[in-house]
Design a protein around this motif. Structure first.
Motif, mmCIF file in Angstrom:
data_model
loop_
_atom_site.group_PDB
_atom_site.id
_atom_site.type_symbol
_atom_site.label_atom_id
_atom_site.label_comp_id
_atom_site.label_asym_id
_atom_site.label_seq_id
_atom_site.Cartn_x
_atom_site.Cartn_y
_atom_site.Cartn_z
ATOM 1 N N TYR A 35 0.860 -1.193 0.000
ATOM 2 C CA TYR A 35 0.000 0.000 0.000
ATOM 3 C C TYR A 35 0.892 1.236 0.000
ATOM 4 N N ASN A 36 0.938 1.918 -1.142
ATOM 5 C CA ASN A 36 1.688 3.175 -1.283
ATOM 6 C C ASN A 36 3.158 3.041 -0.887
ATOM 7 N N ARG A 37 3.833 2.027 -1.455
ATOM 8 C CA ARG A 37 5.255 1.822 -1.160
ATOM 9 C C ARG A 37 6.058 1.582 -2.432
ATOM 10 N N GLN A 38 5.707 2.243 -3.501
ATOM 11 C CA GLN A 38 6.283 1.943 -4.801
ATOM 12 C C GLN A 38 7.814 1.977 -4.841
ATOM 13 N N PRO A 39 8.497 2.981 -4.265
ATOM 14 C CA PRO A 39 9.968 2.992 -4.383
ATOM 15 C C PRO A 39 10.645 1.774 -3.749
ATOM 16 N N ILE A 40 10.268 1.415 -2.528
ATOM 17 C CA ILE A 40 10.903 0.267 -1.888
ATOM 18 C C ILE A 40 10.344 -1.043 -2.443
ATOM 19 N N LEU A 41 9.092 -1.047 -2.912
ATOM 20 C CA LEU A 41 8.539 -2.239 -3.551
ATOM 21 C C LEU A 41 9.375 -2.614 -4.775
ATOM 22 N N GLU A 42 9.842 -1.612 -5.517
ATOM 23 C CA GLU A 42 10.676 -1.898 -6.682
ATOM 24 C C GLU A 42 11.943 -2.645 -6.272
ATOM 25 N N LYS A 43 12.601 -2.203 -5.212
ATOM 26 C CA LYS A 43 13.792 -2.912 -4.726
ATOM 27 C C LYS A 43 13.440 -4.324 -4.264
ATOM 28 N N ILE A 64 5.441 -14.548 -7.778
ATOM 29 C CA ILE A 64 5.376 -13.453 -6.816
ATOM 30 C C ILE A 64 4.016 -12.795 -6.969
ATOM 31 N N ILE A 65 3.174 -12.926 -5.966
ATOM 32 C CA ILE A 65 1.837 -12.334 -6.021
ATOM 33 C C ILE A 65 1.856 -11.030 -5.243
ATOM 34 N N VAL A 66 1.792 -9.926 -5.963
ATOM 35 C CA VAL A 66 1.724 -8.609 -5.350
ATOM 36 C C VAL A 66 0.254 -8.223 -5.233
ATOM 37 N N VAL A 67 -0.214 -8.067 -4.003
ATOM 38 C CA VAL A 67 -1.609 -7.674 -3.779
ATOM 39 C C VAL A 67 -1.623 -6.183 -3.445
ATOM 40 N N ASP A 68 -2.056 -5.375 -4.413
ATOM 41 C CA ASP A 68 -2.127 -3.935 -4.166
ATOM 42 C C ASP A 68 -3.423 -3.627 -3.419
ATOM 43 N N ASP A 69 -3.246 -3.038 -2.235
ATOM 44 C CA ASP A 69 -4.368 -2.774 -1.327
ATOM 45 C C ASP A 69 -4.919 -1.360 -1.524
ATOM 46 N N GLY A 70 -5.214 -1.026 -2.795
ATOM 47 C CA GLY A 70 -5.806 0.281 -3.087
ATOM 48 C C GLY A 70 -4.818 1.425 -3.066
ATOM 49 N N SER A 71 -3.572 1.194 -3.501
ATOM 50 C CA SER A 71 -2.560 2.252 -3.483
ATOM 51 C C SER A 71 -2.980 3.450 -4.338
ATOM 52 N N ASP A 95 -9.755 -3.056 -3.246
ATOM 53 C CA ASP A 95 -9.939 -1.805 -2.534
ATOM 54 C C ASP A 95 -9.175 -1.864 -1.219
ATOM 55 N N HIS A 96 -8.912 -0.706 -0.644
ATOM 56 C CA HIS A 96 -8.126 -0.642 0.594
ATOM 57 C C HIS A 96 -8.887 -1.310 1.737
#
Length: 336
Positions: A35-43, A64-71, A95-96
């Motif tokens: 949830y709203n962590r794009q820069p560190i998620l990339e690493k 790798i299952i990335v579950v985006d919680d409404g970012s 949704d969040h």
């Protein structure tokens, strides 16, 4: 937004392994809520894509299952545009609703025999999955099928080179089941009932599931070679209001934890004992040592390049807020 699943691949066939490994082949699904962590998620994802396996190996493959919680920070758009760089990634959206619901969705969508949970701010080493898998196989041969593995988590605020951080005493954890770095057979999660989505605020949803897993007779096997580096920004005074709010939320969720499992062990975990009340009361002089009175000391430590030490000092009054939150929520629950 209804849950969606992008880029769903077919489950890979087993790799060409020796006969001795064929009965212990595992396919791993790494579930990462974000949830709203794009820069560190990339690493995090780039490190997960660099996994290496010797031959023979008990690992048949991984996803790798990335579950985006409404970012709202562009995570979905970025990851959708960069699919070629992350061939193992499957993006699922909801949704969040919080990490409990996100992890449950990830487990339901997982094709793997085994689930590895990590957080989206964790950067791992190339042998991370191999270490978990090898320890699982060895543990099952020695103790039977009711085992899971827990890796080592090292906290760091070094964004440029997170894996350079050494292990510290403060990184030690006695948690039985924590989702920062754990590997477990999918069927045990389903049998235990997955994460309780009543834990909508900060904290305890993973340890509560751990209580139910322990009731199923599962044994924790430590796997210190499966190292994950947990990144967080350097401590600053600007973070203090959020940290206090998290401790109050954790207190409320702790009472929910105790409602579900009214045992002395849970009371100790959530700090709902007279001992904790006296301890943090004494250390904070009844709350007089708080975010305001300690601010000059904390800033002095930060200015001298010791933000981690400043955070450890801040934990004195943060624990006081947590205990206050626990007892306030418990009194509210008793009245209601």
């Amino acid at each position: 937004m209804a849950p969606s699943d992008l880029n769903t691949p077919n489950r890979p066939k087993a790799l060409g392994l020796g006969v001795a490994c064929q009965e212990r082949i595992v396919f791993i699904s790494v579930v990462i809520p974000t949830y709203n962590r794009q820069p560190i998620l990339e690493k995090c994802l780039r490190a997960m894509e660099q996994q290496q396996f010797p031959d023979p190996t008990p690992v048949a493959g991984y996803e790798i299952i990335v579950v985006d919680d409404g970012s709202t920070d562009g995570t979905v758009a970025w990851l959708t545009a960069e699919t070629a760089q992350f061939p193992h990634v499957r993006l699922v959206q909801q949704d969040h609703q919080g990490p409990a619901a996100a992890r449950n969705l990830g487990v339901h969508r997982a094709q793997g025999d085994y689930i590895v949970f990590i957080d989206s701010d964790l950067v791992v080493l190339p042998d991370f999955l191999q270490c978990h898998a090898a320890t699982l196989v060895e543990g099952q041969a020695r103790l039977g099928q009711r085992v899971f593995t827990y890796g080592r988590v090292i906290n760091t605020c070094n964004f440029d080179d997170p894996t350079s951080e050494p292990y510290k005493v403060t990184d030690f954890s006695q948690a039985y089941f924590a989702t920062g770095n754990v590997a477990i057979a999918k069927h045990w999660l389903l049998q235990a009932g997955l994460f309780d989505t009543q834990f909508t605020l900060y904290g305890w949803e993973d340890l509560e599931l751990g209580v139910r897993l322990k009731q199923l007779g599962l044994t924790l096997i430590k796997c210190p070679d499966a190292v994950g580096y947990h990144w967080h920004p350097p401590f600053s005074l600007a973070q203090v209001p959020k940290l206090i709010d998290q401790e109050i939320q954790r207190g409320r969720m702790g009472v929910l934890f105790y409602q579900k499992h009214p045992t002395w062990d849970v009371r100790l975990m959530i700090q709902m004992t007279w001992l904790h009340r006296v301890l943090w009361g004494v250390l904070t002089l009844g709350g007089q040592l708080n975010e305001k009175t300690l601010a000059p000391l904390l800033q002095w430590l930060i200015d001298r390049g010791k933000p981690q030490l400043a955070l450890e000092v801040a934990r004195i009054f943060l624990n006081w807020y947590n205990v206050q939150g626990v007892y306030a929520a418990y009194a509210e629950q008793q009245r209601g």
